[in-house]
Design an enzyme around this catalytic site. Structure first.
Site, short mmCIF file in Angstrom:
data_model
loop_
_atom_site.label_atom_id
_atom_site.label_comp_id
_atom_site.label_asym_id
_atom_site.label_seq_id
_atom_site.Cartn_x
_atom_site.Cartn_y
_atom_site.Cartn_z
N LYS A 84 -53.24 7.47 97.14
CA LYS A 84 -51.79 7.59 97.91
C LYS A 84 -50.66 6.94 97.14
CE LYS A 84 -53.71 7.43 102.40
NZ LYS A 84 -53.59 6.99 103.99
N ASP A 127 -49.22 8.80 108.20
CA ASP A 127 -49.98 7.80 108.60
C ASP A 127 -48.99 7.01 109.97
OD1 ASP A 127 -52.06 8.56 107.06
OD2 ASP A 127 -51.54 6.83 105.62
#
Ligand code: ATR
Length: 268
Positions: free
Chosen positions: A59, A96
């Protein structure tokens, strides 16, 4: 793309949605070694991928690779979702934070981030998305507790907002008067010990949530449940982050149905 990646429930989630919407395609787990992320991402257009999700440890590294980064990913410092443009350009975003907020609202539609102090445990990648989400939703006080204080200080500095860093040893005191408690550490995940936190000082009406979703009900949530606190499980965050991903990959609005939830819960 992840390393490791075979534990991911995303293939089951997206395969369900592909079938539900009658799309001809596949969502496959791609085990990509850390040093090969750039080559893997750059191969996506040639392989006719619409995009991909990224998980540990890619990420943060993807921030240096993609062609465009949106504000959420930049603020969080991590990319969870990549979309391949018509011209082959790669755009990175982070869904997220959205998944977490929508996961809470699904269970408690009247939930508000400004209802009172929010205690966030942990200062890793998951925490960055959560703290960003709470700031964005209008939190007025976030008490950030991490075993390693420096990491919490760095997170507070990067994200900004009304964040107060609290020492690990004072984590019990941080619960006093809180309206919400969120675990973002790996403690309580299958194979790890439970989070070492005594809930006694926490008000009985505080909302307790965990971003860990294996097991579905962590020891923290069990303890909260036993004393009567409202709880939110971690799976909602995974399910709801798929919605903006589908919007950017295919222009389709998908919903988190009870059937989808049951399908993924059955794999936990
Ligand atoms: P992720 O990206 O999944 O959040 P991470 O960046 O490795 O993973 O962060 C893990 C979090 O769990 C961190 O906040 C970590 O605390 P440290 O910053 O002190 O390492 C926390 N954590 C891991 N093991 C822990 C333990 N035994 N007790 C308390 N916190 C722990």
């Amino acid at each position: 793309m992840g390393w490791p990646v075979m534990h991911s429930r995303s293939p089951a989630l997206h395969e369900f949605l592909l079938k539900q919407h009658g799309l001809y395609g596949a969502y496959v787990p791609l085990a990509i070694e850390p040093g090969r992320l750039e080559a893997a991402l750059r191969a996506l257009p040639a392989l006719c991928f619409a995009g991909c999700n990224l998980t540990i440890p890619h990420k943060e590294a993807a921030m240096e690779i993609v062609d465009e980064i949106d504000d959420a990913a930049r603020a969080i410092g991590a990319i969870s979702c990549v979309t391949v443009g018509d011209d082959g350009r790669l755009s990175g975003t982070n869904n997220d934070w959205f998944g977490y907020v929508e996961g809470v609202l699904e269970v408690y539609p009247d939930w508000r981030a400004d209802a009172g102090p929010i205690v966030v445990i942990g200062a890793g990648g998951g925490s960055r998305a959560i703290v960003y989400a709470m700031v964005r939703q209008g939190a007025r006080e976030i008490r950030l507790v991490n075993r390693t204080r420096d990491r919490a200080e760095a997170l507070a500095h990067d994200i900004g907002g009304p964040v107060t860093v609290v020492d690990w040893d004072a984590r019990g005191d941080a619960l006093e008067g809180a309206a919400m408690l969120i675990n973002t550490t790996s403690q309580g995940m299958v194979g790890n010990p439970p989070l070492d936190l005594d809930l006694a000082p926490l008000p009985k009406d505080a909302l307790v949530s965990d971003i860990v979703y294996v097991p579905a009900e962590t020891p923290l949530l069990e303890a909260a449940d036993r004393r009567g606190n409202p709880t939110v499980r971690g799976l909602g965050m995974l399910l709801h982050q798929a919605r903006p991903a589908w919007r950017s990959w295919f222009g389709i609005d998908v919903s988190v149905t009870p059937e989808l939830r049951a399908t993924i819960e059955a794999t936990l």
